[in-house]
Design a protein around this motif. Structure first.
Motif, PDB file in Angstrom:
ATOM      1  N   GLU A   1      28.982   6.489  24.831  1.00 30.11           N
ATOM      2  CA  GLU A   1      30.068   6.728  25.779  1.00 30.11           C
ATOM      3  C   GLU A   1      31.375   7.039  25.044  1.00 30.11           C
ATOM      4  O   GLU A   1      32.140   7.904  25.467  1.00 30.11           O
ATOM      5  N   TYR A   2      31.629   6.333  23.956  1.00 31.59           N
ATOM      6  CA  TYR A   2      32.822   6.635  23.155  1.00 31.59           C
ATOM      7  C   TYR A   2      32.710   8.002  22.500  1.00 31.59           C
ATOM      8  O   TYR A   2      33.695   8.746  22.405  1.00 31.59           O
ATOM      9  N   LEU A   3      31.488   8.363  22.051  1.00 23.64           N
ATOM     10  CA  LEU A   3      31.294   9.669  21.418  1.00 23.64           C
ATOM     11  C   LEU A   3      31.552  10.804  22.408  1.00 23.64           C
ATOM     12  O   LEU A   3      32.095  11.857  22.029  1.00 23.64           O
ATOM     13  N   LYS A   4      31.187  10.602  23.646  1.00 24.81           N
ATOM     14  CA  LYS A   4      31.441  11.637  24.653  1.00 24.81           C
ATOM     15  C   LYS A   4      32.932  11.948  24.736  1.00 24.81           C
ATOM     16  O   LYS A   4      33.335  13.118  24.835  1.00 24.81           O
ATOM     17  N   GLY A   5      33.758  10.911  24.699  1.00 28.19           N
ATOM     18  CA  GLY A   5      35.202  11.117  24.745  1.00 28.19           C
ATOM     19  C   GLY A   5      35.712  11.855  23.521  1.00 28.19           C
ATOM     20  O   GLY A   5      36.603  12.711  23.617  1.00 28.19           O
ATOM     21  N   ILE A   6      35.135  11.532  22.350  1.00 25.35           N
ATOM     22  CA  ILE A   6      35.534  12.228  21.122  1.00 25.35           C
ATOM     23  C   ILE A   6      35.205  13.715  21.237  1.00 25.35           C
ATOM     24  O   ILE A   6      36.008  14.579  20.873  1.00 25.35           O
ATOM     25  N   TRP A   7      34.029  14.028  21.773  1.00 25.97           N
ATOM     26  CA  TRP A   7      33.619  15.430  21.925  1.00 25.97           C
ATOM     27  C   TRP A   7      34.534  16.156  22.914  1.00 25.97           C
ATOM     28  O   TRP A   7      34.927  17.290  22.684  1.00 25.97           O
ATOM     29  N   GLU A   8      34.874  15.471  23.999  1.00 24.41           N
ATOM     30  CA  GLU A   8      35.721  16.111  25.014  1.00 24.41           C
ATOM     31  C   GLU A   8      37.118  16.404  24.467  1.00 24.41           C
ATOM     32  O   GLU A   8      37.695  17.460  24.741  1.00 24.41           O
ATOM     33  N   ARG A   9      37.658  15.477  23.692  1.00 23.98           N
ATOM     34  CA  ARG A   9      39.019  15.654  23.149  1.00 23.98           C
ATOM     35  C   ARG A   9      39.039  16.527  21.902  1.00 23.98           C
ATOM     36  O   ARG A   9      40.062  17.100  21.546  1.00 23.98           O
ATOM     37  N   ASN A  10      37.892  16.541  21.180  1.00 17.47           N
ATOM     38  CA  ASN A  10      37.803  17.235  19.891  1.00 17.47           C
ATOM     39  C   ASN A  10      38.875  16.720  18.929  1.00 17.47           C
ATOM     40  O   ASN A  10      39.482  17.470  18.176  1.00 17.47           O
ATOM     41  N   TRP A  11      39.095  15.424  18.978  1.00 15.18           N
ATOM     42  CA  TRP A  11      40.083  14.746  18.123  1.00 15.18           C
ATOM     43  C   TRP A  11      39.292  13.743  17.285  1.00 15.18           C
ATOM     44  O   TRP A  11      38.889  12.697  17.773  1.00 15.18           O
ATOM     45  N   LEU A  12      39.075  14.089  16.027  1.00 15.02           N
ATOM     46  CA  LEU A  12      38.138  13.328  15.195  1.00 15.02           C
ATOM     47  C   LEU A  12      38.809  12.314  14.281  1.00 15.02           C
ATOM     48  O   LEU A  12      38.177  11.331  13.876  1.00 15.02           O
ATOM     49  N   THR A  13      40.053  12.577  13.888  1.00 14.24           N
ATOM     50  CA  THR A  13      40.754  11.680  12.969  1.00 14.24           C
ATOM     51  C   THR A  13      42.254  11.873  13.168  1.00 14.24           C
ATOM     52  O   THR A  13      42.680  12.370  14.210  1.00 14.24           O
ATOM     53  N   ASN A  14      43.072  11.476  12.170  1.00 14.85           N
ATOM     54  CA  ASN A  14      44.531  11.612  12.261  1.00 14.85           C
ATOM     55  C   ASN A  14      45.115  10.832  13.446  1.00 14.85           C
ATOM     56  O   ASN A  14      45.743  11.387  14.341  1.00 14.85           O
ATOM     57  N   GLN A  15      44.867   9.511  13.422  1.00 16.78           N
ATOM     58  CA  GLN A  15      45.459   8.609  14.414  1.00 16.78           C
ATOM     59  C   GLN A  15      45.148   9.030  15.844  1.00 16.78           C
ATOM     60  O   GLN A  15      46.045   9.179  16.685  1.00 16.78           O
ATOM     61  N   GLY A  16      43.860   9.155  16.111  1.00 18.05           N
ATOM     62  CA  GLY A  16      43.426   9.490  17.456  1.00 18.05           C
ATOM     63  C   GLY A  16      43.569   8.322  18.412  1.00 18.05           C
ATOM     64  O   GLY A  16      43.900   7.195  18.019  1.00 18.05           O
ATOM     65  N   PRO A  17      43.303   8.532  19.684  1.00 20.54           N
ATOM     66  CA  PRO A  17      43.481   7.484  20.690  1.00 20.54           C
ATOM     67  C   PRO A  17      42.591   6.260  20.495  1.00 20.54           C
ATOM     68  O   PRO A  17      42.995   5.147  20.826  1.00 20.54           O
ATOM     69  N   LEU A  18      41.385   6.447  19.974  1.00 22.14           N
ATOM     70  CA  LEU A  18      40.502   5.292  19.756  1.00 22.14           C
ATOM     71  C   LEU A  18      41.019   4.418  18.618  1.00 22.14           C
ATOM     72  O   LEU A  18      40.954   3.190  18.687  1.00 22.14           O
ATOM     73  N   THR A  19      41.530   5.052  17.564  1.00 22.43           N
ATOM     74  CA  THR A  19      42.099   4.284  16.453  1.00 22.43           C
ATOM     75  C   THR A  19      43.296   3.476  16.932  1.00 22.43           C
ATOM     76  O   THR A  19      43.435   2.290  16.611  1.00 22.43           O
ATOM     77  N   LYS A  20      44.153   4.104  17.707  1.00 19.93           N
ATOM     78  CA  LYS A  20      45.326   3.387  18.229  1.00 19.93           C
ATOM     79  C   LYS A  20      44.914   2.256  19.158  1.00 19.93           C
ATOM     80  O   LYS A  20      45.501   1.167  19.132  1.00 19.93           O
ATOM     81  N   GLU A  21      43.891   2.496  19.972  1.00 18.18           N
ATOM     82  CA  GLU A  21      43.397   1.441  20.870  1.00 18.18           C
ATOM     83  C   GLU A  21      42.828   0.268  20.079  1.00 18.18           C
ATOM     84  O   GLU A  21      43.077  -0.899  20.412  1.00 18.18           O
ATOM     85  N   LEU A  22      42.078   0.571  19.018  1.00 23.58           N
ATOM     86  CA  LEU A  22      41.515  -0.490  18.190  1.00 23.58           C
ATOM     87  C   LEU A  22      42.628  -1.305  17.539  1.00 23.58           C
ATOM     88  O   LEU A  22      42.570  -2.547  17.508  1.00 23.58           O
ATOM     89  N   GLU A  23      43.641  -0.639  17.028  1.00 25.92           N
ATOM     90  CA  GLU A  23      44.756  -1.343  16.401  1.00 25.92           C
ATOM     91  C   GLU A  23      45.445  -2.278  17.390  1.00 25.92           C
ATOM     92  O   GLU A  23      45.746  -3.441  17.069  1.00 25.92           O
TER      93      GLU A  23
END
Length: 378
Positions: free
Chosen positions: A19-41
């Motif tokens: 489910e998290y991977l689906k969001g990554i594919w939709e956003r095409n945002w793989l690194t550089n302080q993406g939304p998942l990294t910020k959420e984890l922090e």
């Protein structure tokens, strides 16, 4: 029989990760302080009830290197020879010199008295490890650091979720690093995070981990690439959803070990190799967890009376398909490649020879536990 490893990574339900991977594919945002990294922090900051922001990094070693850089440490660093090699390799890699201080024989953490004895005119920092998740004597180390004007950095690689005196162990010192490697009780496959008490140092950590970017066309100074990818952040978020059950399972395993190995065992008079004094100790013993600290069940270390008994136990365990691990062997002052050589840390040397970590992972079932305990009891 399937081998029982000293640890195995916890893997969340596959569907949750997808489910998290689906969001990554939709956003095409793989690194550089993406939304998942910020959420984890943000979630890690809340989980640890921290007063300072969390900075996720690609691995714990990079986190230690950034902490040293952000605090301006360039000279001598006092650390422990009883830790993973990264604790010493990181300051050496940054061009610092390293001096060892011995450990406390009860908690296995760096001895504040030994630290103060090791201080020289070149000392700039103390790098102390919370060994097996057991906190250092944080107050004593803070007193020393303040007295001499040193930076105090904690290698909290093992200390995810640990509290001491009613607050997160990460609230002590100037900076701390937690590892999120796959071998840890909570992981993001590869990764880690760092925190700093001073807002200016914390800000330095933030831009240092991303090439020192100050927007797309300017820079704060010199930085490196220590960013956590969205794929790793996704694993961290999945595992954080299950952290309570992970801890509960590990606690159950540790309690079973306690009951089987230390309930009513006899003691014998032996000579302590470090001091030469005779004392009464059981055939197996465990470390003392610091009063006022929580336990995260990151490791299960046991201490033998001698290295020969440890090696005999390893043979018995391996013959049953059980793979323990000698954390931390050899002591770091015995590794020629580090170039630091024997520093006279006799307690560290003695314990490194006699301590063994038993398998501890969410994947261990009742029949696995019986195999391990039977092999040791025999």
């Amino acid at each position: 029989m399937k081998p029982i490893q000293v640890t195995e990574p916890y893997l969340p339900p596959f569907e949750e990760y997808i489910e998290y991977l689906k969001g990554i594919w939709e956003r095409n945002w793989l690194t550089n302080q993406g939304p998942l990294t910020k959420e984890l922090e943000q979630k890690l900051q809340v989980y640890h009830q921290l007063s300072m922001p969390v900075h996720c990094v690609a691995n714990g070693s990079l986190g230690l290197q950034i902490a040293l850089k952000a605090l301006g440490v360039k000279g001598e660093v006092i650390t422990t020879p009883f830790s993973y090699v990264a604790t010493t390799a990181c300051p050496l890699w940054e061009g610092c010199t390293v001096k060892f201080a011995d450990i406390d024989p009860d908690t296995l953490t760096i001895d504040p008295k030994a630290v103060e004895t090791a201080i020289t005119s070149k000392t700039e920092a103390i790098l102390a490890t919370h060994v097996f998740g057991n906190p250092c004597d944080c107050e004593a180390l803070e007193t020393i650091a303040k007295k001499y004007g040193f930076a105090l950095i904690f290698d909290a690689a093992h200390a995810f979720g640990v509290t001491y005196s009613g607050k997160s162990v990460l609230e002590y010192g100037d900076a701390s690093m937690v590892s999120l490697h796959a071998t840890k009780l909570f992981h993001s496959v590869e990764g880690g995070f760092i925190v700093a008490k001073d807002a200016a140092v914390s800000e330095k950590m933030e831009w240092m981990r991303r090439f020192a970017h100050n927007g797309p066309e300017a820079f704060h100074g010199v930085g490196i690439n220590a960013k956590l990818s969205e794929f790793h952040a996704a694993m961290g978020l999945c595992n954080l959803n299950h952290i309570d059950e992970i801890l509960a399972k590990r606690k159950t395993i540790c309690e079973a070990y306690d009951q089987a190995l230390f309930s009513g065992q006899p003691s014998a008079a032996v000579s302590c190799e470090a001091s030469g004094e005779a004392r009464m100790i059981p055939p197996l013993s465990s470390i003392r967890y610091r009063e006022g600290a929580s336990r995260n069940f990151a490791y299960y270390p046991i201490l033998f009376q001698s290295e020969r008994e440890l090696l005999d136990a390893v043979v018995r365990l391996e013959s049953k398909g059980i793979v323990p691990r000698r954390y931390f062997y050899p002591a770091l002052d015995q590794i020629d490649e580090l170039g630091l050589f024997d520093c006279g840390a006799s307690i560290s040397l003695d314990f490194a020879d006699r301590i063994l970590c038993l398998p501890l992972a969410d994947s261990i079932e009742a029949n696995d536990l019986s195999r391990i305990i039977e092999a040791l009891q025999n």
